[in-house]
Write an enzyme that holds these catalytic residues in place. Structure first.
Site, PDB file in Angstrom:
ATOM      1  CG  ASP A  25       1.103   9.388  -0.372  1.00  0.00           C
ATOM      2  OD1 ASP A  25       1.214   8.332   0.278  1.00  0.00           O
ATOM      3  OD2 ASP A  25       0.444  10.367   0.019  1.00  0.00           O
ATOM      4  CG  HIS A  75      -2.004  -1.061   1.121  1.00  0.00           C
ATOM      5  ND1 HIS A  75      -3.243  -0.831   0.583  1.00  0.00           N
ATOM      6  CD2 HIS A  75      -1.994  -2.366   1.487  1.00  0.00           C
ATOM      7  CE1 HIS A  75      -3.966  -1.930   0.637  1.00  0.00           C
ATOM      8  NE2 HIS A  75      -3.227  -2.883   1.176  1.00  0.00           N
TER       9      HIS A  75
END
Length: 816
Positions: A431, A168
């Site tokens: 990110d 993730h």
């Protein structure tokens, strides 16, 4: 029956003690709990294993037993970890080593042997909890960087298990990853999975580059599949995660979120009746008076050449001509989020474009995290200082440029902040995906509002209508922020609707489905070749969006809808009809259903949809390009069906009598023997005999035999799906063409498609198609994504746009 076992660092529920000494669980919101939680709740045999979040040393054995029972009632299995284990495994190796390294902050990474040892020990602890629960046929889905050794540990114990692992966060470049002393062990641990998932194709490529660099002895084939020494295969692919779009769009319209938005609008002077206007006007008058040379009662201190009298006069002079705006950011206070750079860009904009002084307010929600870590403390000090400097330099008596909030808020106030934002400033330095950008757009469903987005997060690959920036380039962010504030509501709404259309398809639920469908495919022998990967998907979407005219040729049974035992039960659902309408209603798309079904059934099921129809393998067609509207046309040169069917049907009737559950279907120009509901052994033996009897007569009648899934069918030689679509494929009218099908009859379509066209085989078997997908679920997801690419921007009065916020903050339903 196979089950899904989810394994993650934390469970999706938090434990709460009640007054009577018992325990209850509260569902968490956000992250994995939102992405996978609905699947876990909907499937009663699905288990979730993760850390409980409590210190077992603080509870008695009886209390721990009660806690296990409370979790078990929600199909959760808690893992209990001591403080030392948490410090080494979670705070140490996961957060002090892997987190900074994977986000390209290698200078922040700490490499300690004792942390690595504890990481390995806790991964083994998880394996010991999972192993007794595994049954034959179960699927295990492991989440994130906390458990990178677990796939291999489970593979060694269960060599035939279906195991998936998803990361993730970003995966770093090979040069950065190789600096990890235990990088080979990490790679080997992850490669225990059948499917290794990342957010983007770039992260997948980085993983493969590390694999080539650190484990060159392990081969990787052209389909991105790793051939492991123990015999199992590990596929690598990208699966961009989404959000629960409806949750955020619905919550944005809640009373609490609307009240939050109203409060922000009033505080920022967006309400025309607010005291802000009076105060700023008064301050401007005072500033004008202070400009008189003999004035001595006003402070004449200046800051870098911008006297506060100038600021006040500027704000007051434009109060009637410039609308006040709100910028919003919602982040954890983490060095990966780029908060100092963001604040510098905002200050730069106020300095370069002083007309915004007094007219734009920045709501910065920065939730503190890891407050006992020195690097995070330094970051907090830096952000505090920058906020203080900007507020001190630019504030007026009635206006403060930055509202700085350093606490956690629940989803409704956060949605209120999102809805109040004219601009969302989302500029992380690195990110994995960044769901804040998607949440903002969902809260602005059908509305205007601009998004400034970092190109260093996965979301930038999808949200291409945002203002994309390099977060390290302060001037670039400054200019993008100014442009976002100046954009017209019409243009920003058009941009948003295009992005929102895709977000409504690429939801958390569909992300979950897509990963599990792919895991099933790569775990099934014969299904890994020609696998449809995310790089293919991205290229198809790119070509589709760029194309001026598109042709889609799609089989029905087994392609758009699953094969069923009784053919009449395959009637299209409302959802499928809606999907076909979304694709086919665009004037630049010709959507053609190419089926073996009779034209009477095709008429009954699909005549009201904006699609062309080809029935009985090409013998009949309607509403295809160049044809008279709403008229069925029979292909030329076909033999008289009444004559030859009198010969073929009795032969098939014999098989029907011999095989219980089988039946004969007569069409205008075809006859089919179906045996899907029959005993497989009996039906197969009769099928061989039927084929021999049919072969003795079909040649002389100009007919041919087709074998499909549990069907033997006889049709004229002059018909095929390929011959039926050839005029369309060879017309030269299309710059995008795609064909999809599941059986041998569809191979003739694939054969006539040009090399530049996209062809899909649904399910197993030899094929001429370029790509293969698992089942109709994958086809429907692809179609929905393509439909989003041709989404039309509704007009304000056509009744098709969603509810929107009016200027007086009430909800208006455009449909009346």
């Amino acid at each position: 029956m196979s089950r899904l076992i989810i394994v993650s660092n934390r469970l999706p529920m938090s434990l709460e003690a009640t007054d009577d000494g018992s325990y209850t669980l509260r569902q968490n919101v956000g992250g994995l709990a939102t992405a996978i939680g609905p699947y876990h709740r909907a499937h009663k045999d699905c288990l979730w294993i993760g850390w409980s979040g409590i210190d077992p040393e603080q509870y008695s054995d009886k209390e721990l037993q009660d806690i296990r029972k409370a979790y078990r009632e929600s199909r959760c299995i808690p893992v209990f970890l001591s403080k030392d284990e948490l410090n080494g495994y979670y705070a140490g190796f996961s957060n002090n080593t892997l987190w900074p390294l994977f986000h390209d902050f290698s200078h922040e990474a700490v490499f300690k042997q004792q942390d690595w040892d504890m990481y390995r020990k806790v991964n083994m602890r998880f394996a010991q909890v999972v192993e007794p629960l595994i049954r034959k046929g179960d699927t295990i889905w492991i989440q994130d960087y906390h458990l990178m050794l677990l796939p291999k540990m489970l593979r060694e114990r269960y060599p035939d298990a279906s195991i998936g692992w998803f990361l993730h966060v970003p995966f770093p470049s090979a040069e950065i990853f190789r600096s990890l002393p235990w990088s080979r062990e990490i790679l080997e641990g992850v490669l225990g999975a059948n499917l290794i998932g990342f957010h983007t194709v770039d992260f997948s490529a980085s993983f493969l580059a590390s694999l080539h660099r650190l484990l060159p002895e392990i081969p990787v084939n052209e389909d991105g599949v790793v051939e492991m020494p123990d015999g199992h295969r590990a596929a690598i692919d990208a699966f961009p995660i989404g959000i629960d779009y409806n949750l955020y769009s619905r919550t944005a319209r809640s009373g609490l979120a609307r009240a939050m938005r109203r409060g922000i609008d009033e505080a920022c002077g967006k309400s025309p009746r607010h005291r802000y206007r009076t105060s700023v006007t008064a301050e401007g008058v005072a500033a004008t008076e202070a400009s008189v040379p003999d004035s001595n009662w006003w402070s004449h201190y200046a800051s870098e050449g911008i006297p506060e009298t100038t600021l006040a006069k500027q704000a007051a002079s434009s109060i009637e001509s410039r609308s006040n705006k709100v910028i919003v950011s919602v982040d954890r206070l983490d060095y990966t989020k780029g908060l100092p750079e963001r604040l510098k860009a905002f200050g730069c904009m106020l300095d370069k474009y002083p007309e915004w002084v007094g007219h734009v307010t920045y709501y910065l929600l920065a939730t503190p995290s890891r407050e006992n870590v020195e690097s995070y403390q330094r970051l907090k000090d830096q952000v505090d200082q920058l906020v203080g400097e900007i507020n001190g330099r630019y504030s007026l008596l009635a206006w403060t440029p930055i509202h700085y909030i350093t606490r956690s808020l629940s989803i409704k106030p956060v949605c209120g902040i999102y809805t109040a934002g004219d601009v969302a400033l989302v500029t992380p330095l690195r990110d994995g995906m960044n769901l804040v950008a998607k949440e903002y757009l969902a809260c602005h469903d059908g509305r205007d509002g601009a998004l400034v987005l970092s190109d260093m997060c996965g979301a930038a690959d999808e949200l291409t209508d945002a203002f994309i920036v390099n977060p390290y380039d302060i001037d670039m962010v400054c200019e993008a922020l100014h442009n976002a504030l100046e954009i017209s509501p019409e243009e920003s709404r058009q941009r948003n609707i295009r992005m929102q259309a895709r977000l409504k398809v690429r939801t958390a639920s569909n992300w979950c489905t897509s990963f599990l469908e792919t895991l099933k495919q790569v775990s099934t022998p014969g299904m890994t070749d020609k696998r449809f990967r995310m790089d293919h998907h991205n290229e198809i979407v790119r070509q589709w969006d760029k194309a001026k005219r598109r042709l889609v040729l799609c089989d029905y049974d087994g392609t758009l809808t699953p094969l069923v035992r009784k053919p009449e039960r395959a009637r299209p659902t409302r959802a499928l009809c809606k999907l076909l309408t979304q694709v086919g209603s665009n004037p630049d798309v010709d959507m053609i259903l190419v089926s073996g079904r009779s034209h009477e059934i095709m008429e009954d099921w699909f005549s009201q949809l904006p699609v062309g129809l080809i029935a009985e393998h090409g013998a009949w067609s309607k509403n295809c390009p160049g044809q008279q509207k709403d008229v069925w046309e029979r292909a030329k040169g076909l033999p008289d069906s009444q004559t030859w069917q009198k010969v073929i049907k009795p032969i098939m009737d014999v098989s029907t009598e011999r095989v219980p559950g089988s039946f004969v279907e007569s069409k205008s120009d075809a006859v089919a023997w179906h045996y899907r509901m029959s005993d497989a052994g009996v039906a197969d033996a009769e099928r061989q005999d039927l084929l021999q009897r049919l072969r003795r007569v079909v040649v002389g009648l100009g007919l041919m035999i087709m074998e499909n899934s549990k069907v033997v069918e006889v049709t004229p030689v002059a018909t095929s799906k390929g011959q039926a679509v050839l005029p369309l494929v060879s017309s030269g009218d299309y710059d995008f063409m795609m064909a999809l099908g599941d059986d041998d009859t569809d191979e003739t379509m694939f054969a006539v498609m040009p090399d530049s066209g996209w062809t899909f085989k649904v399910g197993p078997g030899q094929t001429k198609a370029r790509l293969r997908v698992e089942d109709p679920v994958a086809v429907n997801l692809l179609m929905a994504d393509l439909a989003a690419g041709v989404a039309q921007v509704p007009s304000d009065n056509d009744g098709s746009s969603p509810a929107r916020f009016a200027d007086d903050h009430t909800i208006i339903d455009d449909a009346g």
